[in-house]
Write a protein that holds these residues in place. Structure first.
Motif, PDB file in Angstrom:
ATOM      1  N   ARG A  71       0.811  -1.219   0.000  1.00  0.00           N
ATOM      2  CA  ARG A  71       0.000   0.000   0.000  1.00  0.00           C
ATOM      3  C   ARG A  71       0.844   1.268   0.000  1.00  0.00           C
ATOM      4  O   ARG A  71       0.346   2.343  -0.316  1.00  0.00           O
ATOM      5  N   ARG A  72       2.132   1.152   0.344  1.00  0.00           N
ATOM      6  CA  ARG A  72       2.999   2.329   0.359  1.00  0.00           C
ATOM      7  C   ARG A  72       3.723   2.540  -0.966  1.00  0.00           C
ATOM      8  O   ARG A  72       4.335   3.591  -1.169  1.00  0.00           O
ATOM      9  N   SER A  73       3.703   1.549  -1.845  1.00  0.00           N
ATOM     10  CA  SER A  73       4.386   1.669  -3.133  1.00  0.00           C
ATOM     11  C   SER A  73       3.465   2.337  -4.149  1.00  0.00           C
ATOM     12  O   SER A  73       2.238   2.312  -4.011  1.00  0.00           O
ATOM     13  N   TRP A  74       4.071   2.915  -5.206  1.00  0.00           N
ATOM     14  CA  TRP A  74       3.221   3.593  -6.182  1.00  0.00           C
ATOM     15  C   TRP A  74       2.359   2.617  -6.996  1.00  0.00           C
ATOM     16  O   TRP A  74       1.211   2.948  -7.324  1.00  0.00           O
ATOM     17  N   PRO A  75       2.828   1.382  -7.327  1.00  0.00           N
ATOM     18  CA  PRO A  75       1.903   0.447  -7.986  1.00  0.00           C
ATOM     19  C   PRO A  75       0.726   0.081  -7.082  1.00  0.00           C
ATOM     20  O   PRO A  75      -0.413  -0.022  -7.543  1.00  0.00           O
ATOM     21  N   LYS A  81      -6.278   3.142  -5.958  1.00  0.00           N
ATOM     22  CA  LYS A  81      -7.027   4.298  -6.456  1.00  0.00           C
ATOM     23  C   LYS A  81      -7.974   3.896  -7.571  1.00  0.00           C
ATOM     24  O   LYS A  81      -9.107   4.392  -7.662  1.00  0.00           O
ATOM     25  N   LEU A  82      -7.529   2.971  -8.432  1.00  0.00           N
ATOM     26  CA  LEU A  82      -8.340   2.552  -9.577  1.00  0.00           C
ATOM     27  C   LEU A  82      -9.450   1.590  -9.185  1.00  0.00           C
ATOM     28  O   LEU A  82     -10.556   1.649  -9.722  1.00  0.00           O
ATOM     29  N   PHE A  83      -9.167   0.685  -8.241  1.00  0.00           N
ATOM     30  CA  PHE A  83     -10.115  -0.384  -7.932  1.00  0.00           C
ATOM     31  C   PHE A  83     -10.705  -0.290  -6.527  1.00  0.00           C
ATOM     32  O   PHE A  83     -11.485  -1.151  -6.124  1.00  0.00           O
TER      33      PHE A  83
END
Length: 222
Positions: A71-75, A81-83
């Motif tokens: 949850r801390r990584s950009w992926p 954010k998307l799902f």
């Protein structure tokens, strides 16, 4: 036998392996083809990096995936954010783990097939005006078809049997992320030997069928 409970991990494992195998197939074919044809400085290093998941312990792979998709990584943030939720402890995370562990086996098999093709056949097609896509589509891929198919099946089988990385990144949630290997582990831990034997037997049957297909594909004609 609790048949609904028995079939849930089997259904999820096949679903995860099928989706992962399609992703793995596209990545493996493209990367193996390029690596078999390209010559550049540091190629052996890149090849070693691509093969690394084959020799790393599954727990190390799972840890790296947790860092990359946490949850801390950009992926991880982008996916959430998307799902609307984290990717960790979902069946999609199991797909990612299966792709990572299965890719090196498929890549190595396909790369050997591409390297074994006589380049004069490809060059002859180029002389007659064929584009690179046409050379790949009508010359390279058909000649390497047996290796590509074998790599796909081996990768599918490897993804189907993945345990360590899947357990770390996807967990073991019955009906959501519980695959056959994790179900066997929990059944053994809980003393449900009949269920453990049933799941183990299903894995043996599935793996045996896939190995038969591979043997048929690699068998030389006499």
């Amino acid at each position: 036998m609790d048949w609904p409970t028995f079939f849930e991990p089997i259904s999820l494992s096949i679903q995860v392996s099928l989706i992962a195998s399609v992703i793995m197939l596209v990545l493996s074919v493209f990367i193996a083809w390029r690596m078999a044809r390209m010559r550049f400085f540091g190629k052996s290093i890149v090849d070693a990096i691509l093969m690394l998941p084959l020799v790393l312990p599954p727990t190390v792979i799972g840890f790296i995936l947790l860092v990359i998709f946490g949850r801390r990584s950009w992926p991880g943030k982008l996916y959430e954010k998307l799902f609307g939720g984290p990717i960790i402890f979902t069946w999609e995370a199991a797909v990612i783990a299966a792709v990572v562990v299965a890719f090196p086996l498929a890549y190595r098999t396909m790369k050997a097939g591409f390297e074994g093709i006589d380049r004069s056949l490809e060059n002859s097609a180029r002389v007659y005006g064929a584009s690179e896509w046409q050379v790949f589509r009508y010359i390279t891929l058909p000649l390497a078809f047996r290796s590509v198919t074998t790599g796909y099946i081996l990768g599918f089988a490897r993804g189907l049997g993945e345990f360590g990385a899947t357990l770390m990144i996807a967990g073991n949630i019955p009906g959501r992320t519980q695959t056959i290997p994790t179900a066997i582990y929990v059944a053994m831990d809980g003393g449900s030997m009949r269920m453990a034997w049933a799941w183990a037997g299903s894995m043996v049957v599935l793996s045996f069928i896939m190995l038969l297909i591979v043997n048929r594909l690699t068998k030389e004609d006499y």
